[in-house]
Design a protein around this motif. Structure first.
Motif, PDB file in Angstrom:
ATOM      1  N   GLU A 145      19.825  -2.490  33.522  1.00  0.00           N
ATOM      2  CA  GLU A 145      19.821  -1.859  31.994  1.00  0.00           C
ATOM      3  C   GLU A 145      21.275  -1.277  32.001  1.00  0.00           C
ATOM      4  O   GLU A 145      22.067  -1.094  30.772  1.00  0.00           O
ATOM      5  CB  GLU A 145      18.662  -0.875  31.894  1.00  0.00           C
ATOM      6  CG  GLU A 145      17.420  -1.477  31.725  1.00  0.00           C
ATOM      7  CD  GLU A 145      17.076  -1.751  30.340  1.00  0.00           C
ATOM      8  OE1 GLU A 145      17.995  -1.810  29.170  1.00  0.00           O
ATOM      9  OE2 GLU A 145      15.758  -1.901  30.092  1.00  0.00           O
ATOM     10  N   TYR A 176      17.865 -10.491  34.512  1.00  0.00           N
ATOM     11  CA  TYR A 176      17.895  -9.692  33.079  1.00  0.00           C
ATOM     12  C   TYR A 176      18.919 -10.208  32.219  1.00  0.00           C
ATOM     13  O   TYR A 176      18.841  -9.796  30.981  1.00  0.00           O
ATOM     14  CB  TYR A 176      18.105  -8.255  33.594  1.00  0.00           C
ATOM     15  CG  TYR A 176      17.135  -7.423  33.575  1.00  0.00           C
ATOM     16  CD1 TYR A 176      16.170  -7.505  34.442  1.00  0.00           C
ATOM     17  CD2 TYR A 176      17.003  -6.148  32.631  1.00  0.00           C
ATOM     18  CE1 TYR A 176      14.788  -6.746  34.152  1.00  0.00           C
ATOM     19  CE2 TYR A 176      15.949  -5.178  32.595  1.00  0.00           C
ATOM     20  CZ  TYR A 176      14.742  -5.537  33.458  1.00  0.00           C
ATOM     21  OH  TYR A 176      13.671  -4.878  33.356  1.00  0.00           O
ATOM     22  N   PRO A 293      19.289   3.546  26.913  1.00  0.00           N
ATOM     23  CA  PRO A 293      18.012   3.043  26.866  1.00  0.00           C
ATOM     24  C   PRO A 293      16.928   3.869  27.101  1.00  0.00           C
ATOM     25  O   PRO A 293      17.001   4.987  27.635  1.00  0.00           O
ATOM     26  CB  PRO A 293      18.086   1.937  28.108  1.00  0.00           C
ATOM     27  CG  PRO A 293      18.950   2.387  28.985  1.00  0.00           C
ATOM     28  CD  PRO A 293      20.022   3.232  28.431  1.00  0.00           C
ATOM     29  N   SER A 327      17.152  -1.012  24.155  1.00  0.00           N
ATOM     30  CA  SER A 327      16.214  -1.679  25.141  1.00  0.00           C
ATOM     31  C   SER A 327      14.882  -1.988  24.630  1.00  0.00           C
ATOM     32  O   SER A 327      14.560  -1.636  23.736  1.00  0.00           O
ATOM     33  CB  SER A 327      16.140  -0.712  26.302  1.00  0.00           C
ATOM     34  OG  SER A 327      15.297  -1.279  27.301  1.00  0.00           O
TER      35      SER A 327
END
Lengths: 449, 487
Positions: A145, A176, A293, A327
């Protein structure tokens, strides 16, 4: 069926309720499910167990596992056997904490909210960063992330990753970023640490971020300040993934230029649990606040003049922002973050440093003893914290297997990650290992050579 | 500002401690001999210094400021706040589950692998699926996993141009957010007047760019989509796949299986449907299951059994890869496993029947007092609207929610789904007694009366909670996200 302990409605209740609804049977309540998609018959599952039988069964399953307590455990590689004070589970066992959900109604969630605020503060103190959020799933997803966030912040597509990062973390980043039009570049290692010259050649104006893990997967401390300088020179963000326990003695990444600091929070009061639940911690510079996020908790005031806490900056989040959210994370690892919070408060300023020093001293004692053995040597020369890589005179799998009979979990063989490293063993020494256990390991290794 | 409970940092005094650690038993060396001086921390991290008893009291007092399922009714729609059985907490703390290192040799952890293997079989049976991965850590994480599986499937078949994911306007926010995360574009499809997917509008969205459709069924209105078999046919004919958001699976255990409805990829929320605690916002667990055709794309590793031993299988060349480190939230899976074993097949079906019965009972009793936009049999939850109270008395759904706090109830989910004005989404779950429901009904009726007679009381609510309404605007405009000593 007979009554069940989790289901309070009696037959009498059910009859009265059906009548109040104006239907005659339970089946009437499912009349909207089309015939062709109804499940006929009974699920093929084992029959219900009484509590007595359930406990017996679960004990049998648990008993079919050996635990790290049956051995002297020198395994790490992203999951660490640290001491957890009993107060941590005492707090986690409170139903008011664990049977609540996301603090959508702050008036009846101040317990959860204030503990997250305290957790955020503690993470900032450890990392020397400005802000932290409420938790990610684990260290790997936190790093992924962070990389995605860096691409958005810089509007650049290239993610540069040191090859000395945990291989599973690199795999998660690859997963991801599928479908995102991003470019992943891995920079190789030199002596177990990221190859600085190669890194300098690779970082460019398209680079969104440089990802570095320190201590890295092999246990070595990277040259954080230098890597940060290389990233910043190109206008890229410098993302550091770290072991929180190491920050008891190591210079925090915030002091050498990190823009985002993430890591696996499991060592902070969370048991090994066969790999989960863990928590990813995530801290950043203040200027990235609105690109973070996940959840963040802020202090504010109520209409009675009292201090209180609420979820803040929710316009970043999926339940408000939907497809434009920073996110998709919703449910995170709040209770694991609570464990980390209680752990850090229990250890306190002195205790936390002491844990880190114990790890450092014991790991160095072990490394020195092992490297003195005929046939065994440290694979790399650089500085390390609590883990180090040993090159063995035989396959590391074999070492681990042979030492099991001496009640030792000798480490994590690296052949499973790198085929060319089949003789390499990653050894971790936490504060829980005694001198006696370390000496025992050394003696048994000696017997193998 | 008055302080309800001090911050732990405000309780700190130098020299106090709650820790006790053994002395260093190896020959200690000066730190700067072990590490380059430039790498050492100059002063210890500024952690609080408190005694053990003060630490315990601080967190105990904080816990008492929380509402949880253990303290009272928690009808938070789409979150399935059912009772979390104590025995599951107890068994999950067994040393044989807690003190396992994820890289321990497989022969030492056969019990853990067997549990994962059997749990997979159970979820396959409940969902009608071929295989399930326990790796996703939460529902949204499962969504991203499922969408990447859909993506891998299309790519593998030379259909990489498919970039659209269709999502109903009633969907959870995580659905579109996950879609974006996976590089897909969200196309919204309208709901019809009965609350299901509008088939005409669906027709409009279907073309050869469709990768799939995400659906919660029953949906966030608590309604089972009566056209699910038609929707499935339409999406599949367009070359797309069907994704099942399992947030609302508590309504259909043993009654309707997602794969039998045409769903290709399914996630379950173990923390909703299978009774594991929500933890104040996690840890959850969001296993993802697929039909046979999609098995090659599941995350690695999968747990296999060769007739004599359980092992981890990393050999899946078409796998999407890893979604997180290790194998998922194992300890949460332990609790959900114990839950399924405690209920058995008849018990699980009874769970759904009672959940649906409780919801319909509440709905029948409350629809006279609040507007019910979709007046038909519901499943495990239903959505009321505070529109009548807003239009007639200027009382908002937020006021109703806050007033409920005074009666000791956690409010329903509010202002969601977005397609219902002033929404109140109510999910009682099966673990509540008729007496509890009747108490809640009385409170809701009294609040409806108060809205009419003394609206100010609602505007000012809550009155009996530890803190009153909080200034959220200030919290976001001038965010104070951490304590600083000098403040």
């Amino acid at each position: 069926m007979k009554g069940h302990r989790y289901l309070p409605l009696t037959e009498q209740d059910r009859r009265e309720m059906l009548e109040a609804i104006g239907v005659t049977s339970i089946d009437d309540l499912f009349a909207d499910i089309p015939e062709e998609v109804r499940f006929k018959g009974s699920l093929n599952l084992p029959p219900a167990l009484s509590e007595l039988e359930l406990v017996r069964h679960m004990k049998e399953l648990a008993g079919a596992n050996a635990t790290v307590n049956d051995y002297a455990c020198f395994m790490g590689a992203g999951a660490y056997d640290h001491f957890i004070p009993t107060v941590v589970d005492a707090v986690l066992s409170r139903g008011e904490f664990y049977s609540a959900y996301t603090p959508y109604q702050p008036e009846v969630s101040q317990g959860t909210l204030q503990t997250i605020y305290e957790y955020q503060t503690l993470i900032c103190e450890l990392t020397s960063m400005d802000i932290a959020q409420a938790s990610m799933y684990d260290g790997a997803t936190a790093l992924a992330e962070a990389a995605l966030m860096a691409c958005v912040v810089t509007r650049r597509p290239r993610i540069i990753m040191a090859e000395s990062i945990h291989p599973e973390y690199l795999e998660v980043i690859r997963t991801y970023t599928q479908g995102r039009h991003l470019e992943l570049v891995t920079v190789g290692t030199q002596g177990g640490r990221v190859d600085l010259e190669a890194l300098e050649r690779t970082v460019d104006k398209q680079t969104a971020c440089v990802l570095l893990q320190t201590p890295n997967f092999f246990g070595l401390l990277e040259d954080g300040p230098k890597v940060g300088e290389v990233a910043h020179k190109a206008g890229a963000l410098f993302v550091v993934c770290t072991d929180p326990i190491s920050l008891g003695v190591l210079k925090p990444p915030g002091e050498y230029g990190a823009d985002i600091v993430v890591g696996e929070g499991q060592p902070l009061g969370n048991p090994l649990s066969f790999g989960g639940p863990y928590l990813g911690f995530f801290a950043a510079r203040e200027k990235f606040m609105r690109r973070m996020p996940g959840r963040m908790i802020a202090m504010t005031e109520d209409n009675r003049g009292q201090r209180g806490f609420v979820m803040a900056l929710q316009t970043r989040e999926q339940h408000i922002r939907r497809e434009k959210a920073t996110s998709n994370i919703c449910t995170n690892e709040a209770l694991c973050a609570l464990a980390a919070c209680v752990y850090l408060c229990a250890m306190g300023r002195q205790g936390f440093r002491q844990v880190a020093e114990l790890c450092l001293q014991k790991a160095h004692y072990a490394a020195e003893r092992i490297s003195g053995l005929e046939g065994f040597e440290l694979a790399f020369e650089g500085p390390f914290f609590k883990e180090f890589t040993v090159k063995c005179p035989l396959p590391a799998d074999q070492v681990v297997k042979d030492l099991l009979s001496h009640r030792i979990l000798a480490g994590v063989p690296l052949g499973r990650f790198f085929p060319e490293m089949r003789n390499h063993l990653l050894v971790c020494v936490t504060e829980k290992r005694t001198k006696e256990e370390i000496d025992h390991l050394v003696r048994r290794l000696e017997g193998l050579a | 500002m008055k302080v309800v409970e001090p911050l732990i940092f405000e309780m700190s005094a130098p020299g106090r401690q709650a820790h006790s650690l053994p002395e260093c038993d190896v020959p200690a060396r000066p730190l700067d001999e072990l590490l380059p001086a430039g790498m050492l921390r100059e002063s210890p991290a500024n952690l609080p210094e408190v005694s053990e008893v003060d630490l315990v009291r601080h967190f105990t007092r904080l816990s008492q400021l929380n509402h949880g399922v253990d303290t009272g009714f928690y009808p938070l729609g789409s979150c399935t706040m059912k009772y979390n059985p104590k025995v599951n907490e107890w068994v999950a703390r067994l040393e044989g589950f807690v003190d396992l290192h994820p890289y321990m040799p497989e022969e030492l952890v056969q019990g853990a692998l067997k549990l994962l293997y059997d749990m997979e079989r159970y979820l396959c049976e409940i969902g009608g699926l071929a295989r399930v991965s326990m790796q996703p850590a939460a529902g949204a994480h499962g969504e991203a996993t499922g969408l990447l599986i859909i993506r891998a499937y299309h790519q593998h078949r030379g259909q990489g141009h498919r970039k659209k994911i269709i999502i109903p306007d009633s969907a959870h926010g995580t659905n579109p957010a996950s879609t974006t995360m996976c590089g897909y574009r969200t196309v919204e499809v309208k709901s019809d007047e009965r609350g299901g997917v509008d088939l005409k509008d669906l027709e409009r969205t279907l073309d050869d760019e469709v990768a799939g459709l995400m659906l919660t069924n029953p949906n966030t209105l608590g309604l089972f989509d009566e056209n699910i078999h038609v929707i499935s046919k339409m999406v599949h004919e367009a070359g797309g796949l069907l994704y099942y958001d399992g947030a609302n699976a508590n309504a259909v255990l043993g009654i309707s299986r997602p794969a039998d409805c045409g769903f290709d990829v399914v996630h379950f929320n173990l923390h909703k449907t299978f009774g594991t605690p929500h933890g104040g916002g996690g840890p959850g667990s969001g296993p993802v299951g697929v039909i046979e055709e999609l098995v090659p794309y599941l995350p690695v590793p999968l747990v296999e059994y060769d007739g004599s031993r359980y092992y981890l299988n990393y050999d899946l060349p078409h796998s999407i890869g890893r979604m997180r480190s290790f194998y998922g939230n194992f300890n949460v899976v332990v609790k959900a496993y114990a839950y399924i074993r405690a209920l058995g097949p008849e018990g699980l079906r009874r769970v759904s029947e009672d959940a649906v019965l409780n919801a319909n009972y509440l709905m029948a009793k409350l629809k006279e007092y609040y507007w019910l936009p979709y007046d038909r049999i519901c499943k495990h939850e239903f959505v009321l609207s505070g529109k009548r109270q807003k239009d007639r008395y200027g009382v908002r759904t937020m006021d109703i929610a806050k007033r409920l706090l005074d009666f000791g109830y956690h409010p329903p989910t509010v202002y969601f789904p977005l397609i219902v004005d002033e929404a109140l989404m109510i999910e009682p779950t099966e673990t509540e007694s008729k007496e509890t429901l009747d108490g809640f009904i009385d409170a809701m009726i009294q609040i409806a009366r108060e809205a009419e007679e003394e609206p100010e009381k609602l505007h000012q609510a809550p009155h009996r909670t530890p803190v009153g309404r909080l200034d959220e605007v200030r919290a976001s405009r001038f965010p104070n996200l951490r304590y600083r000593r000098e403040e």
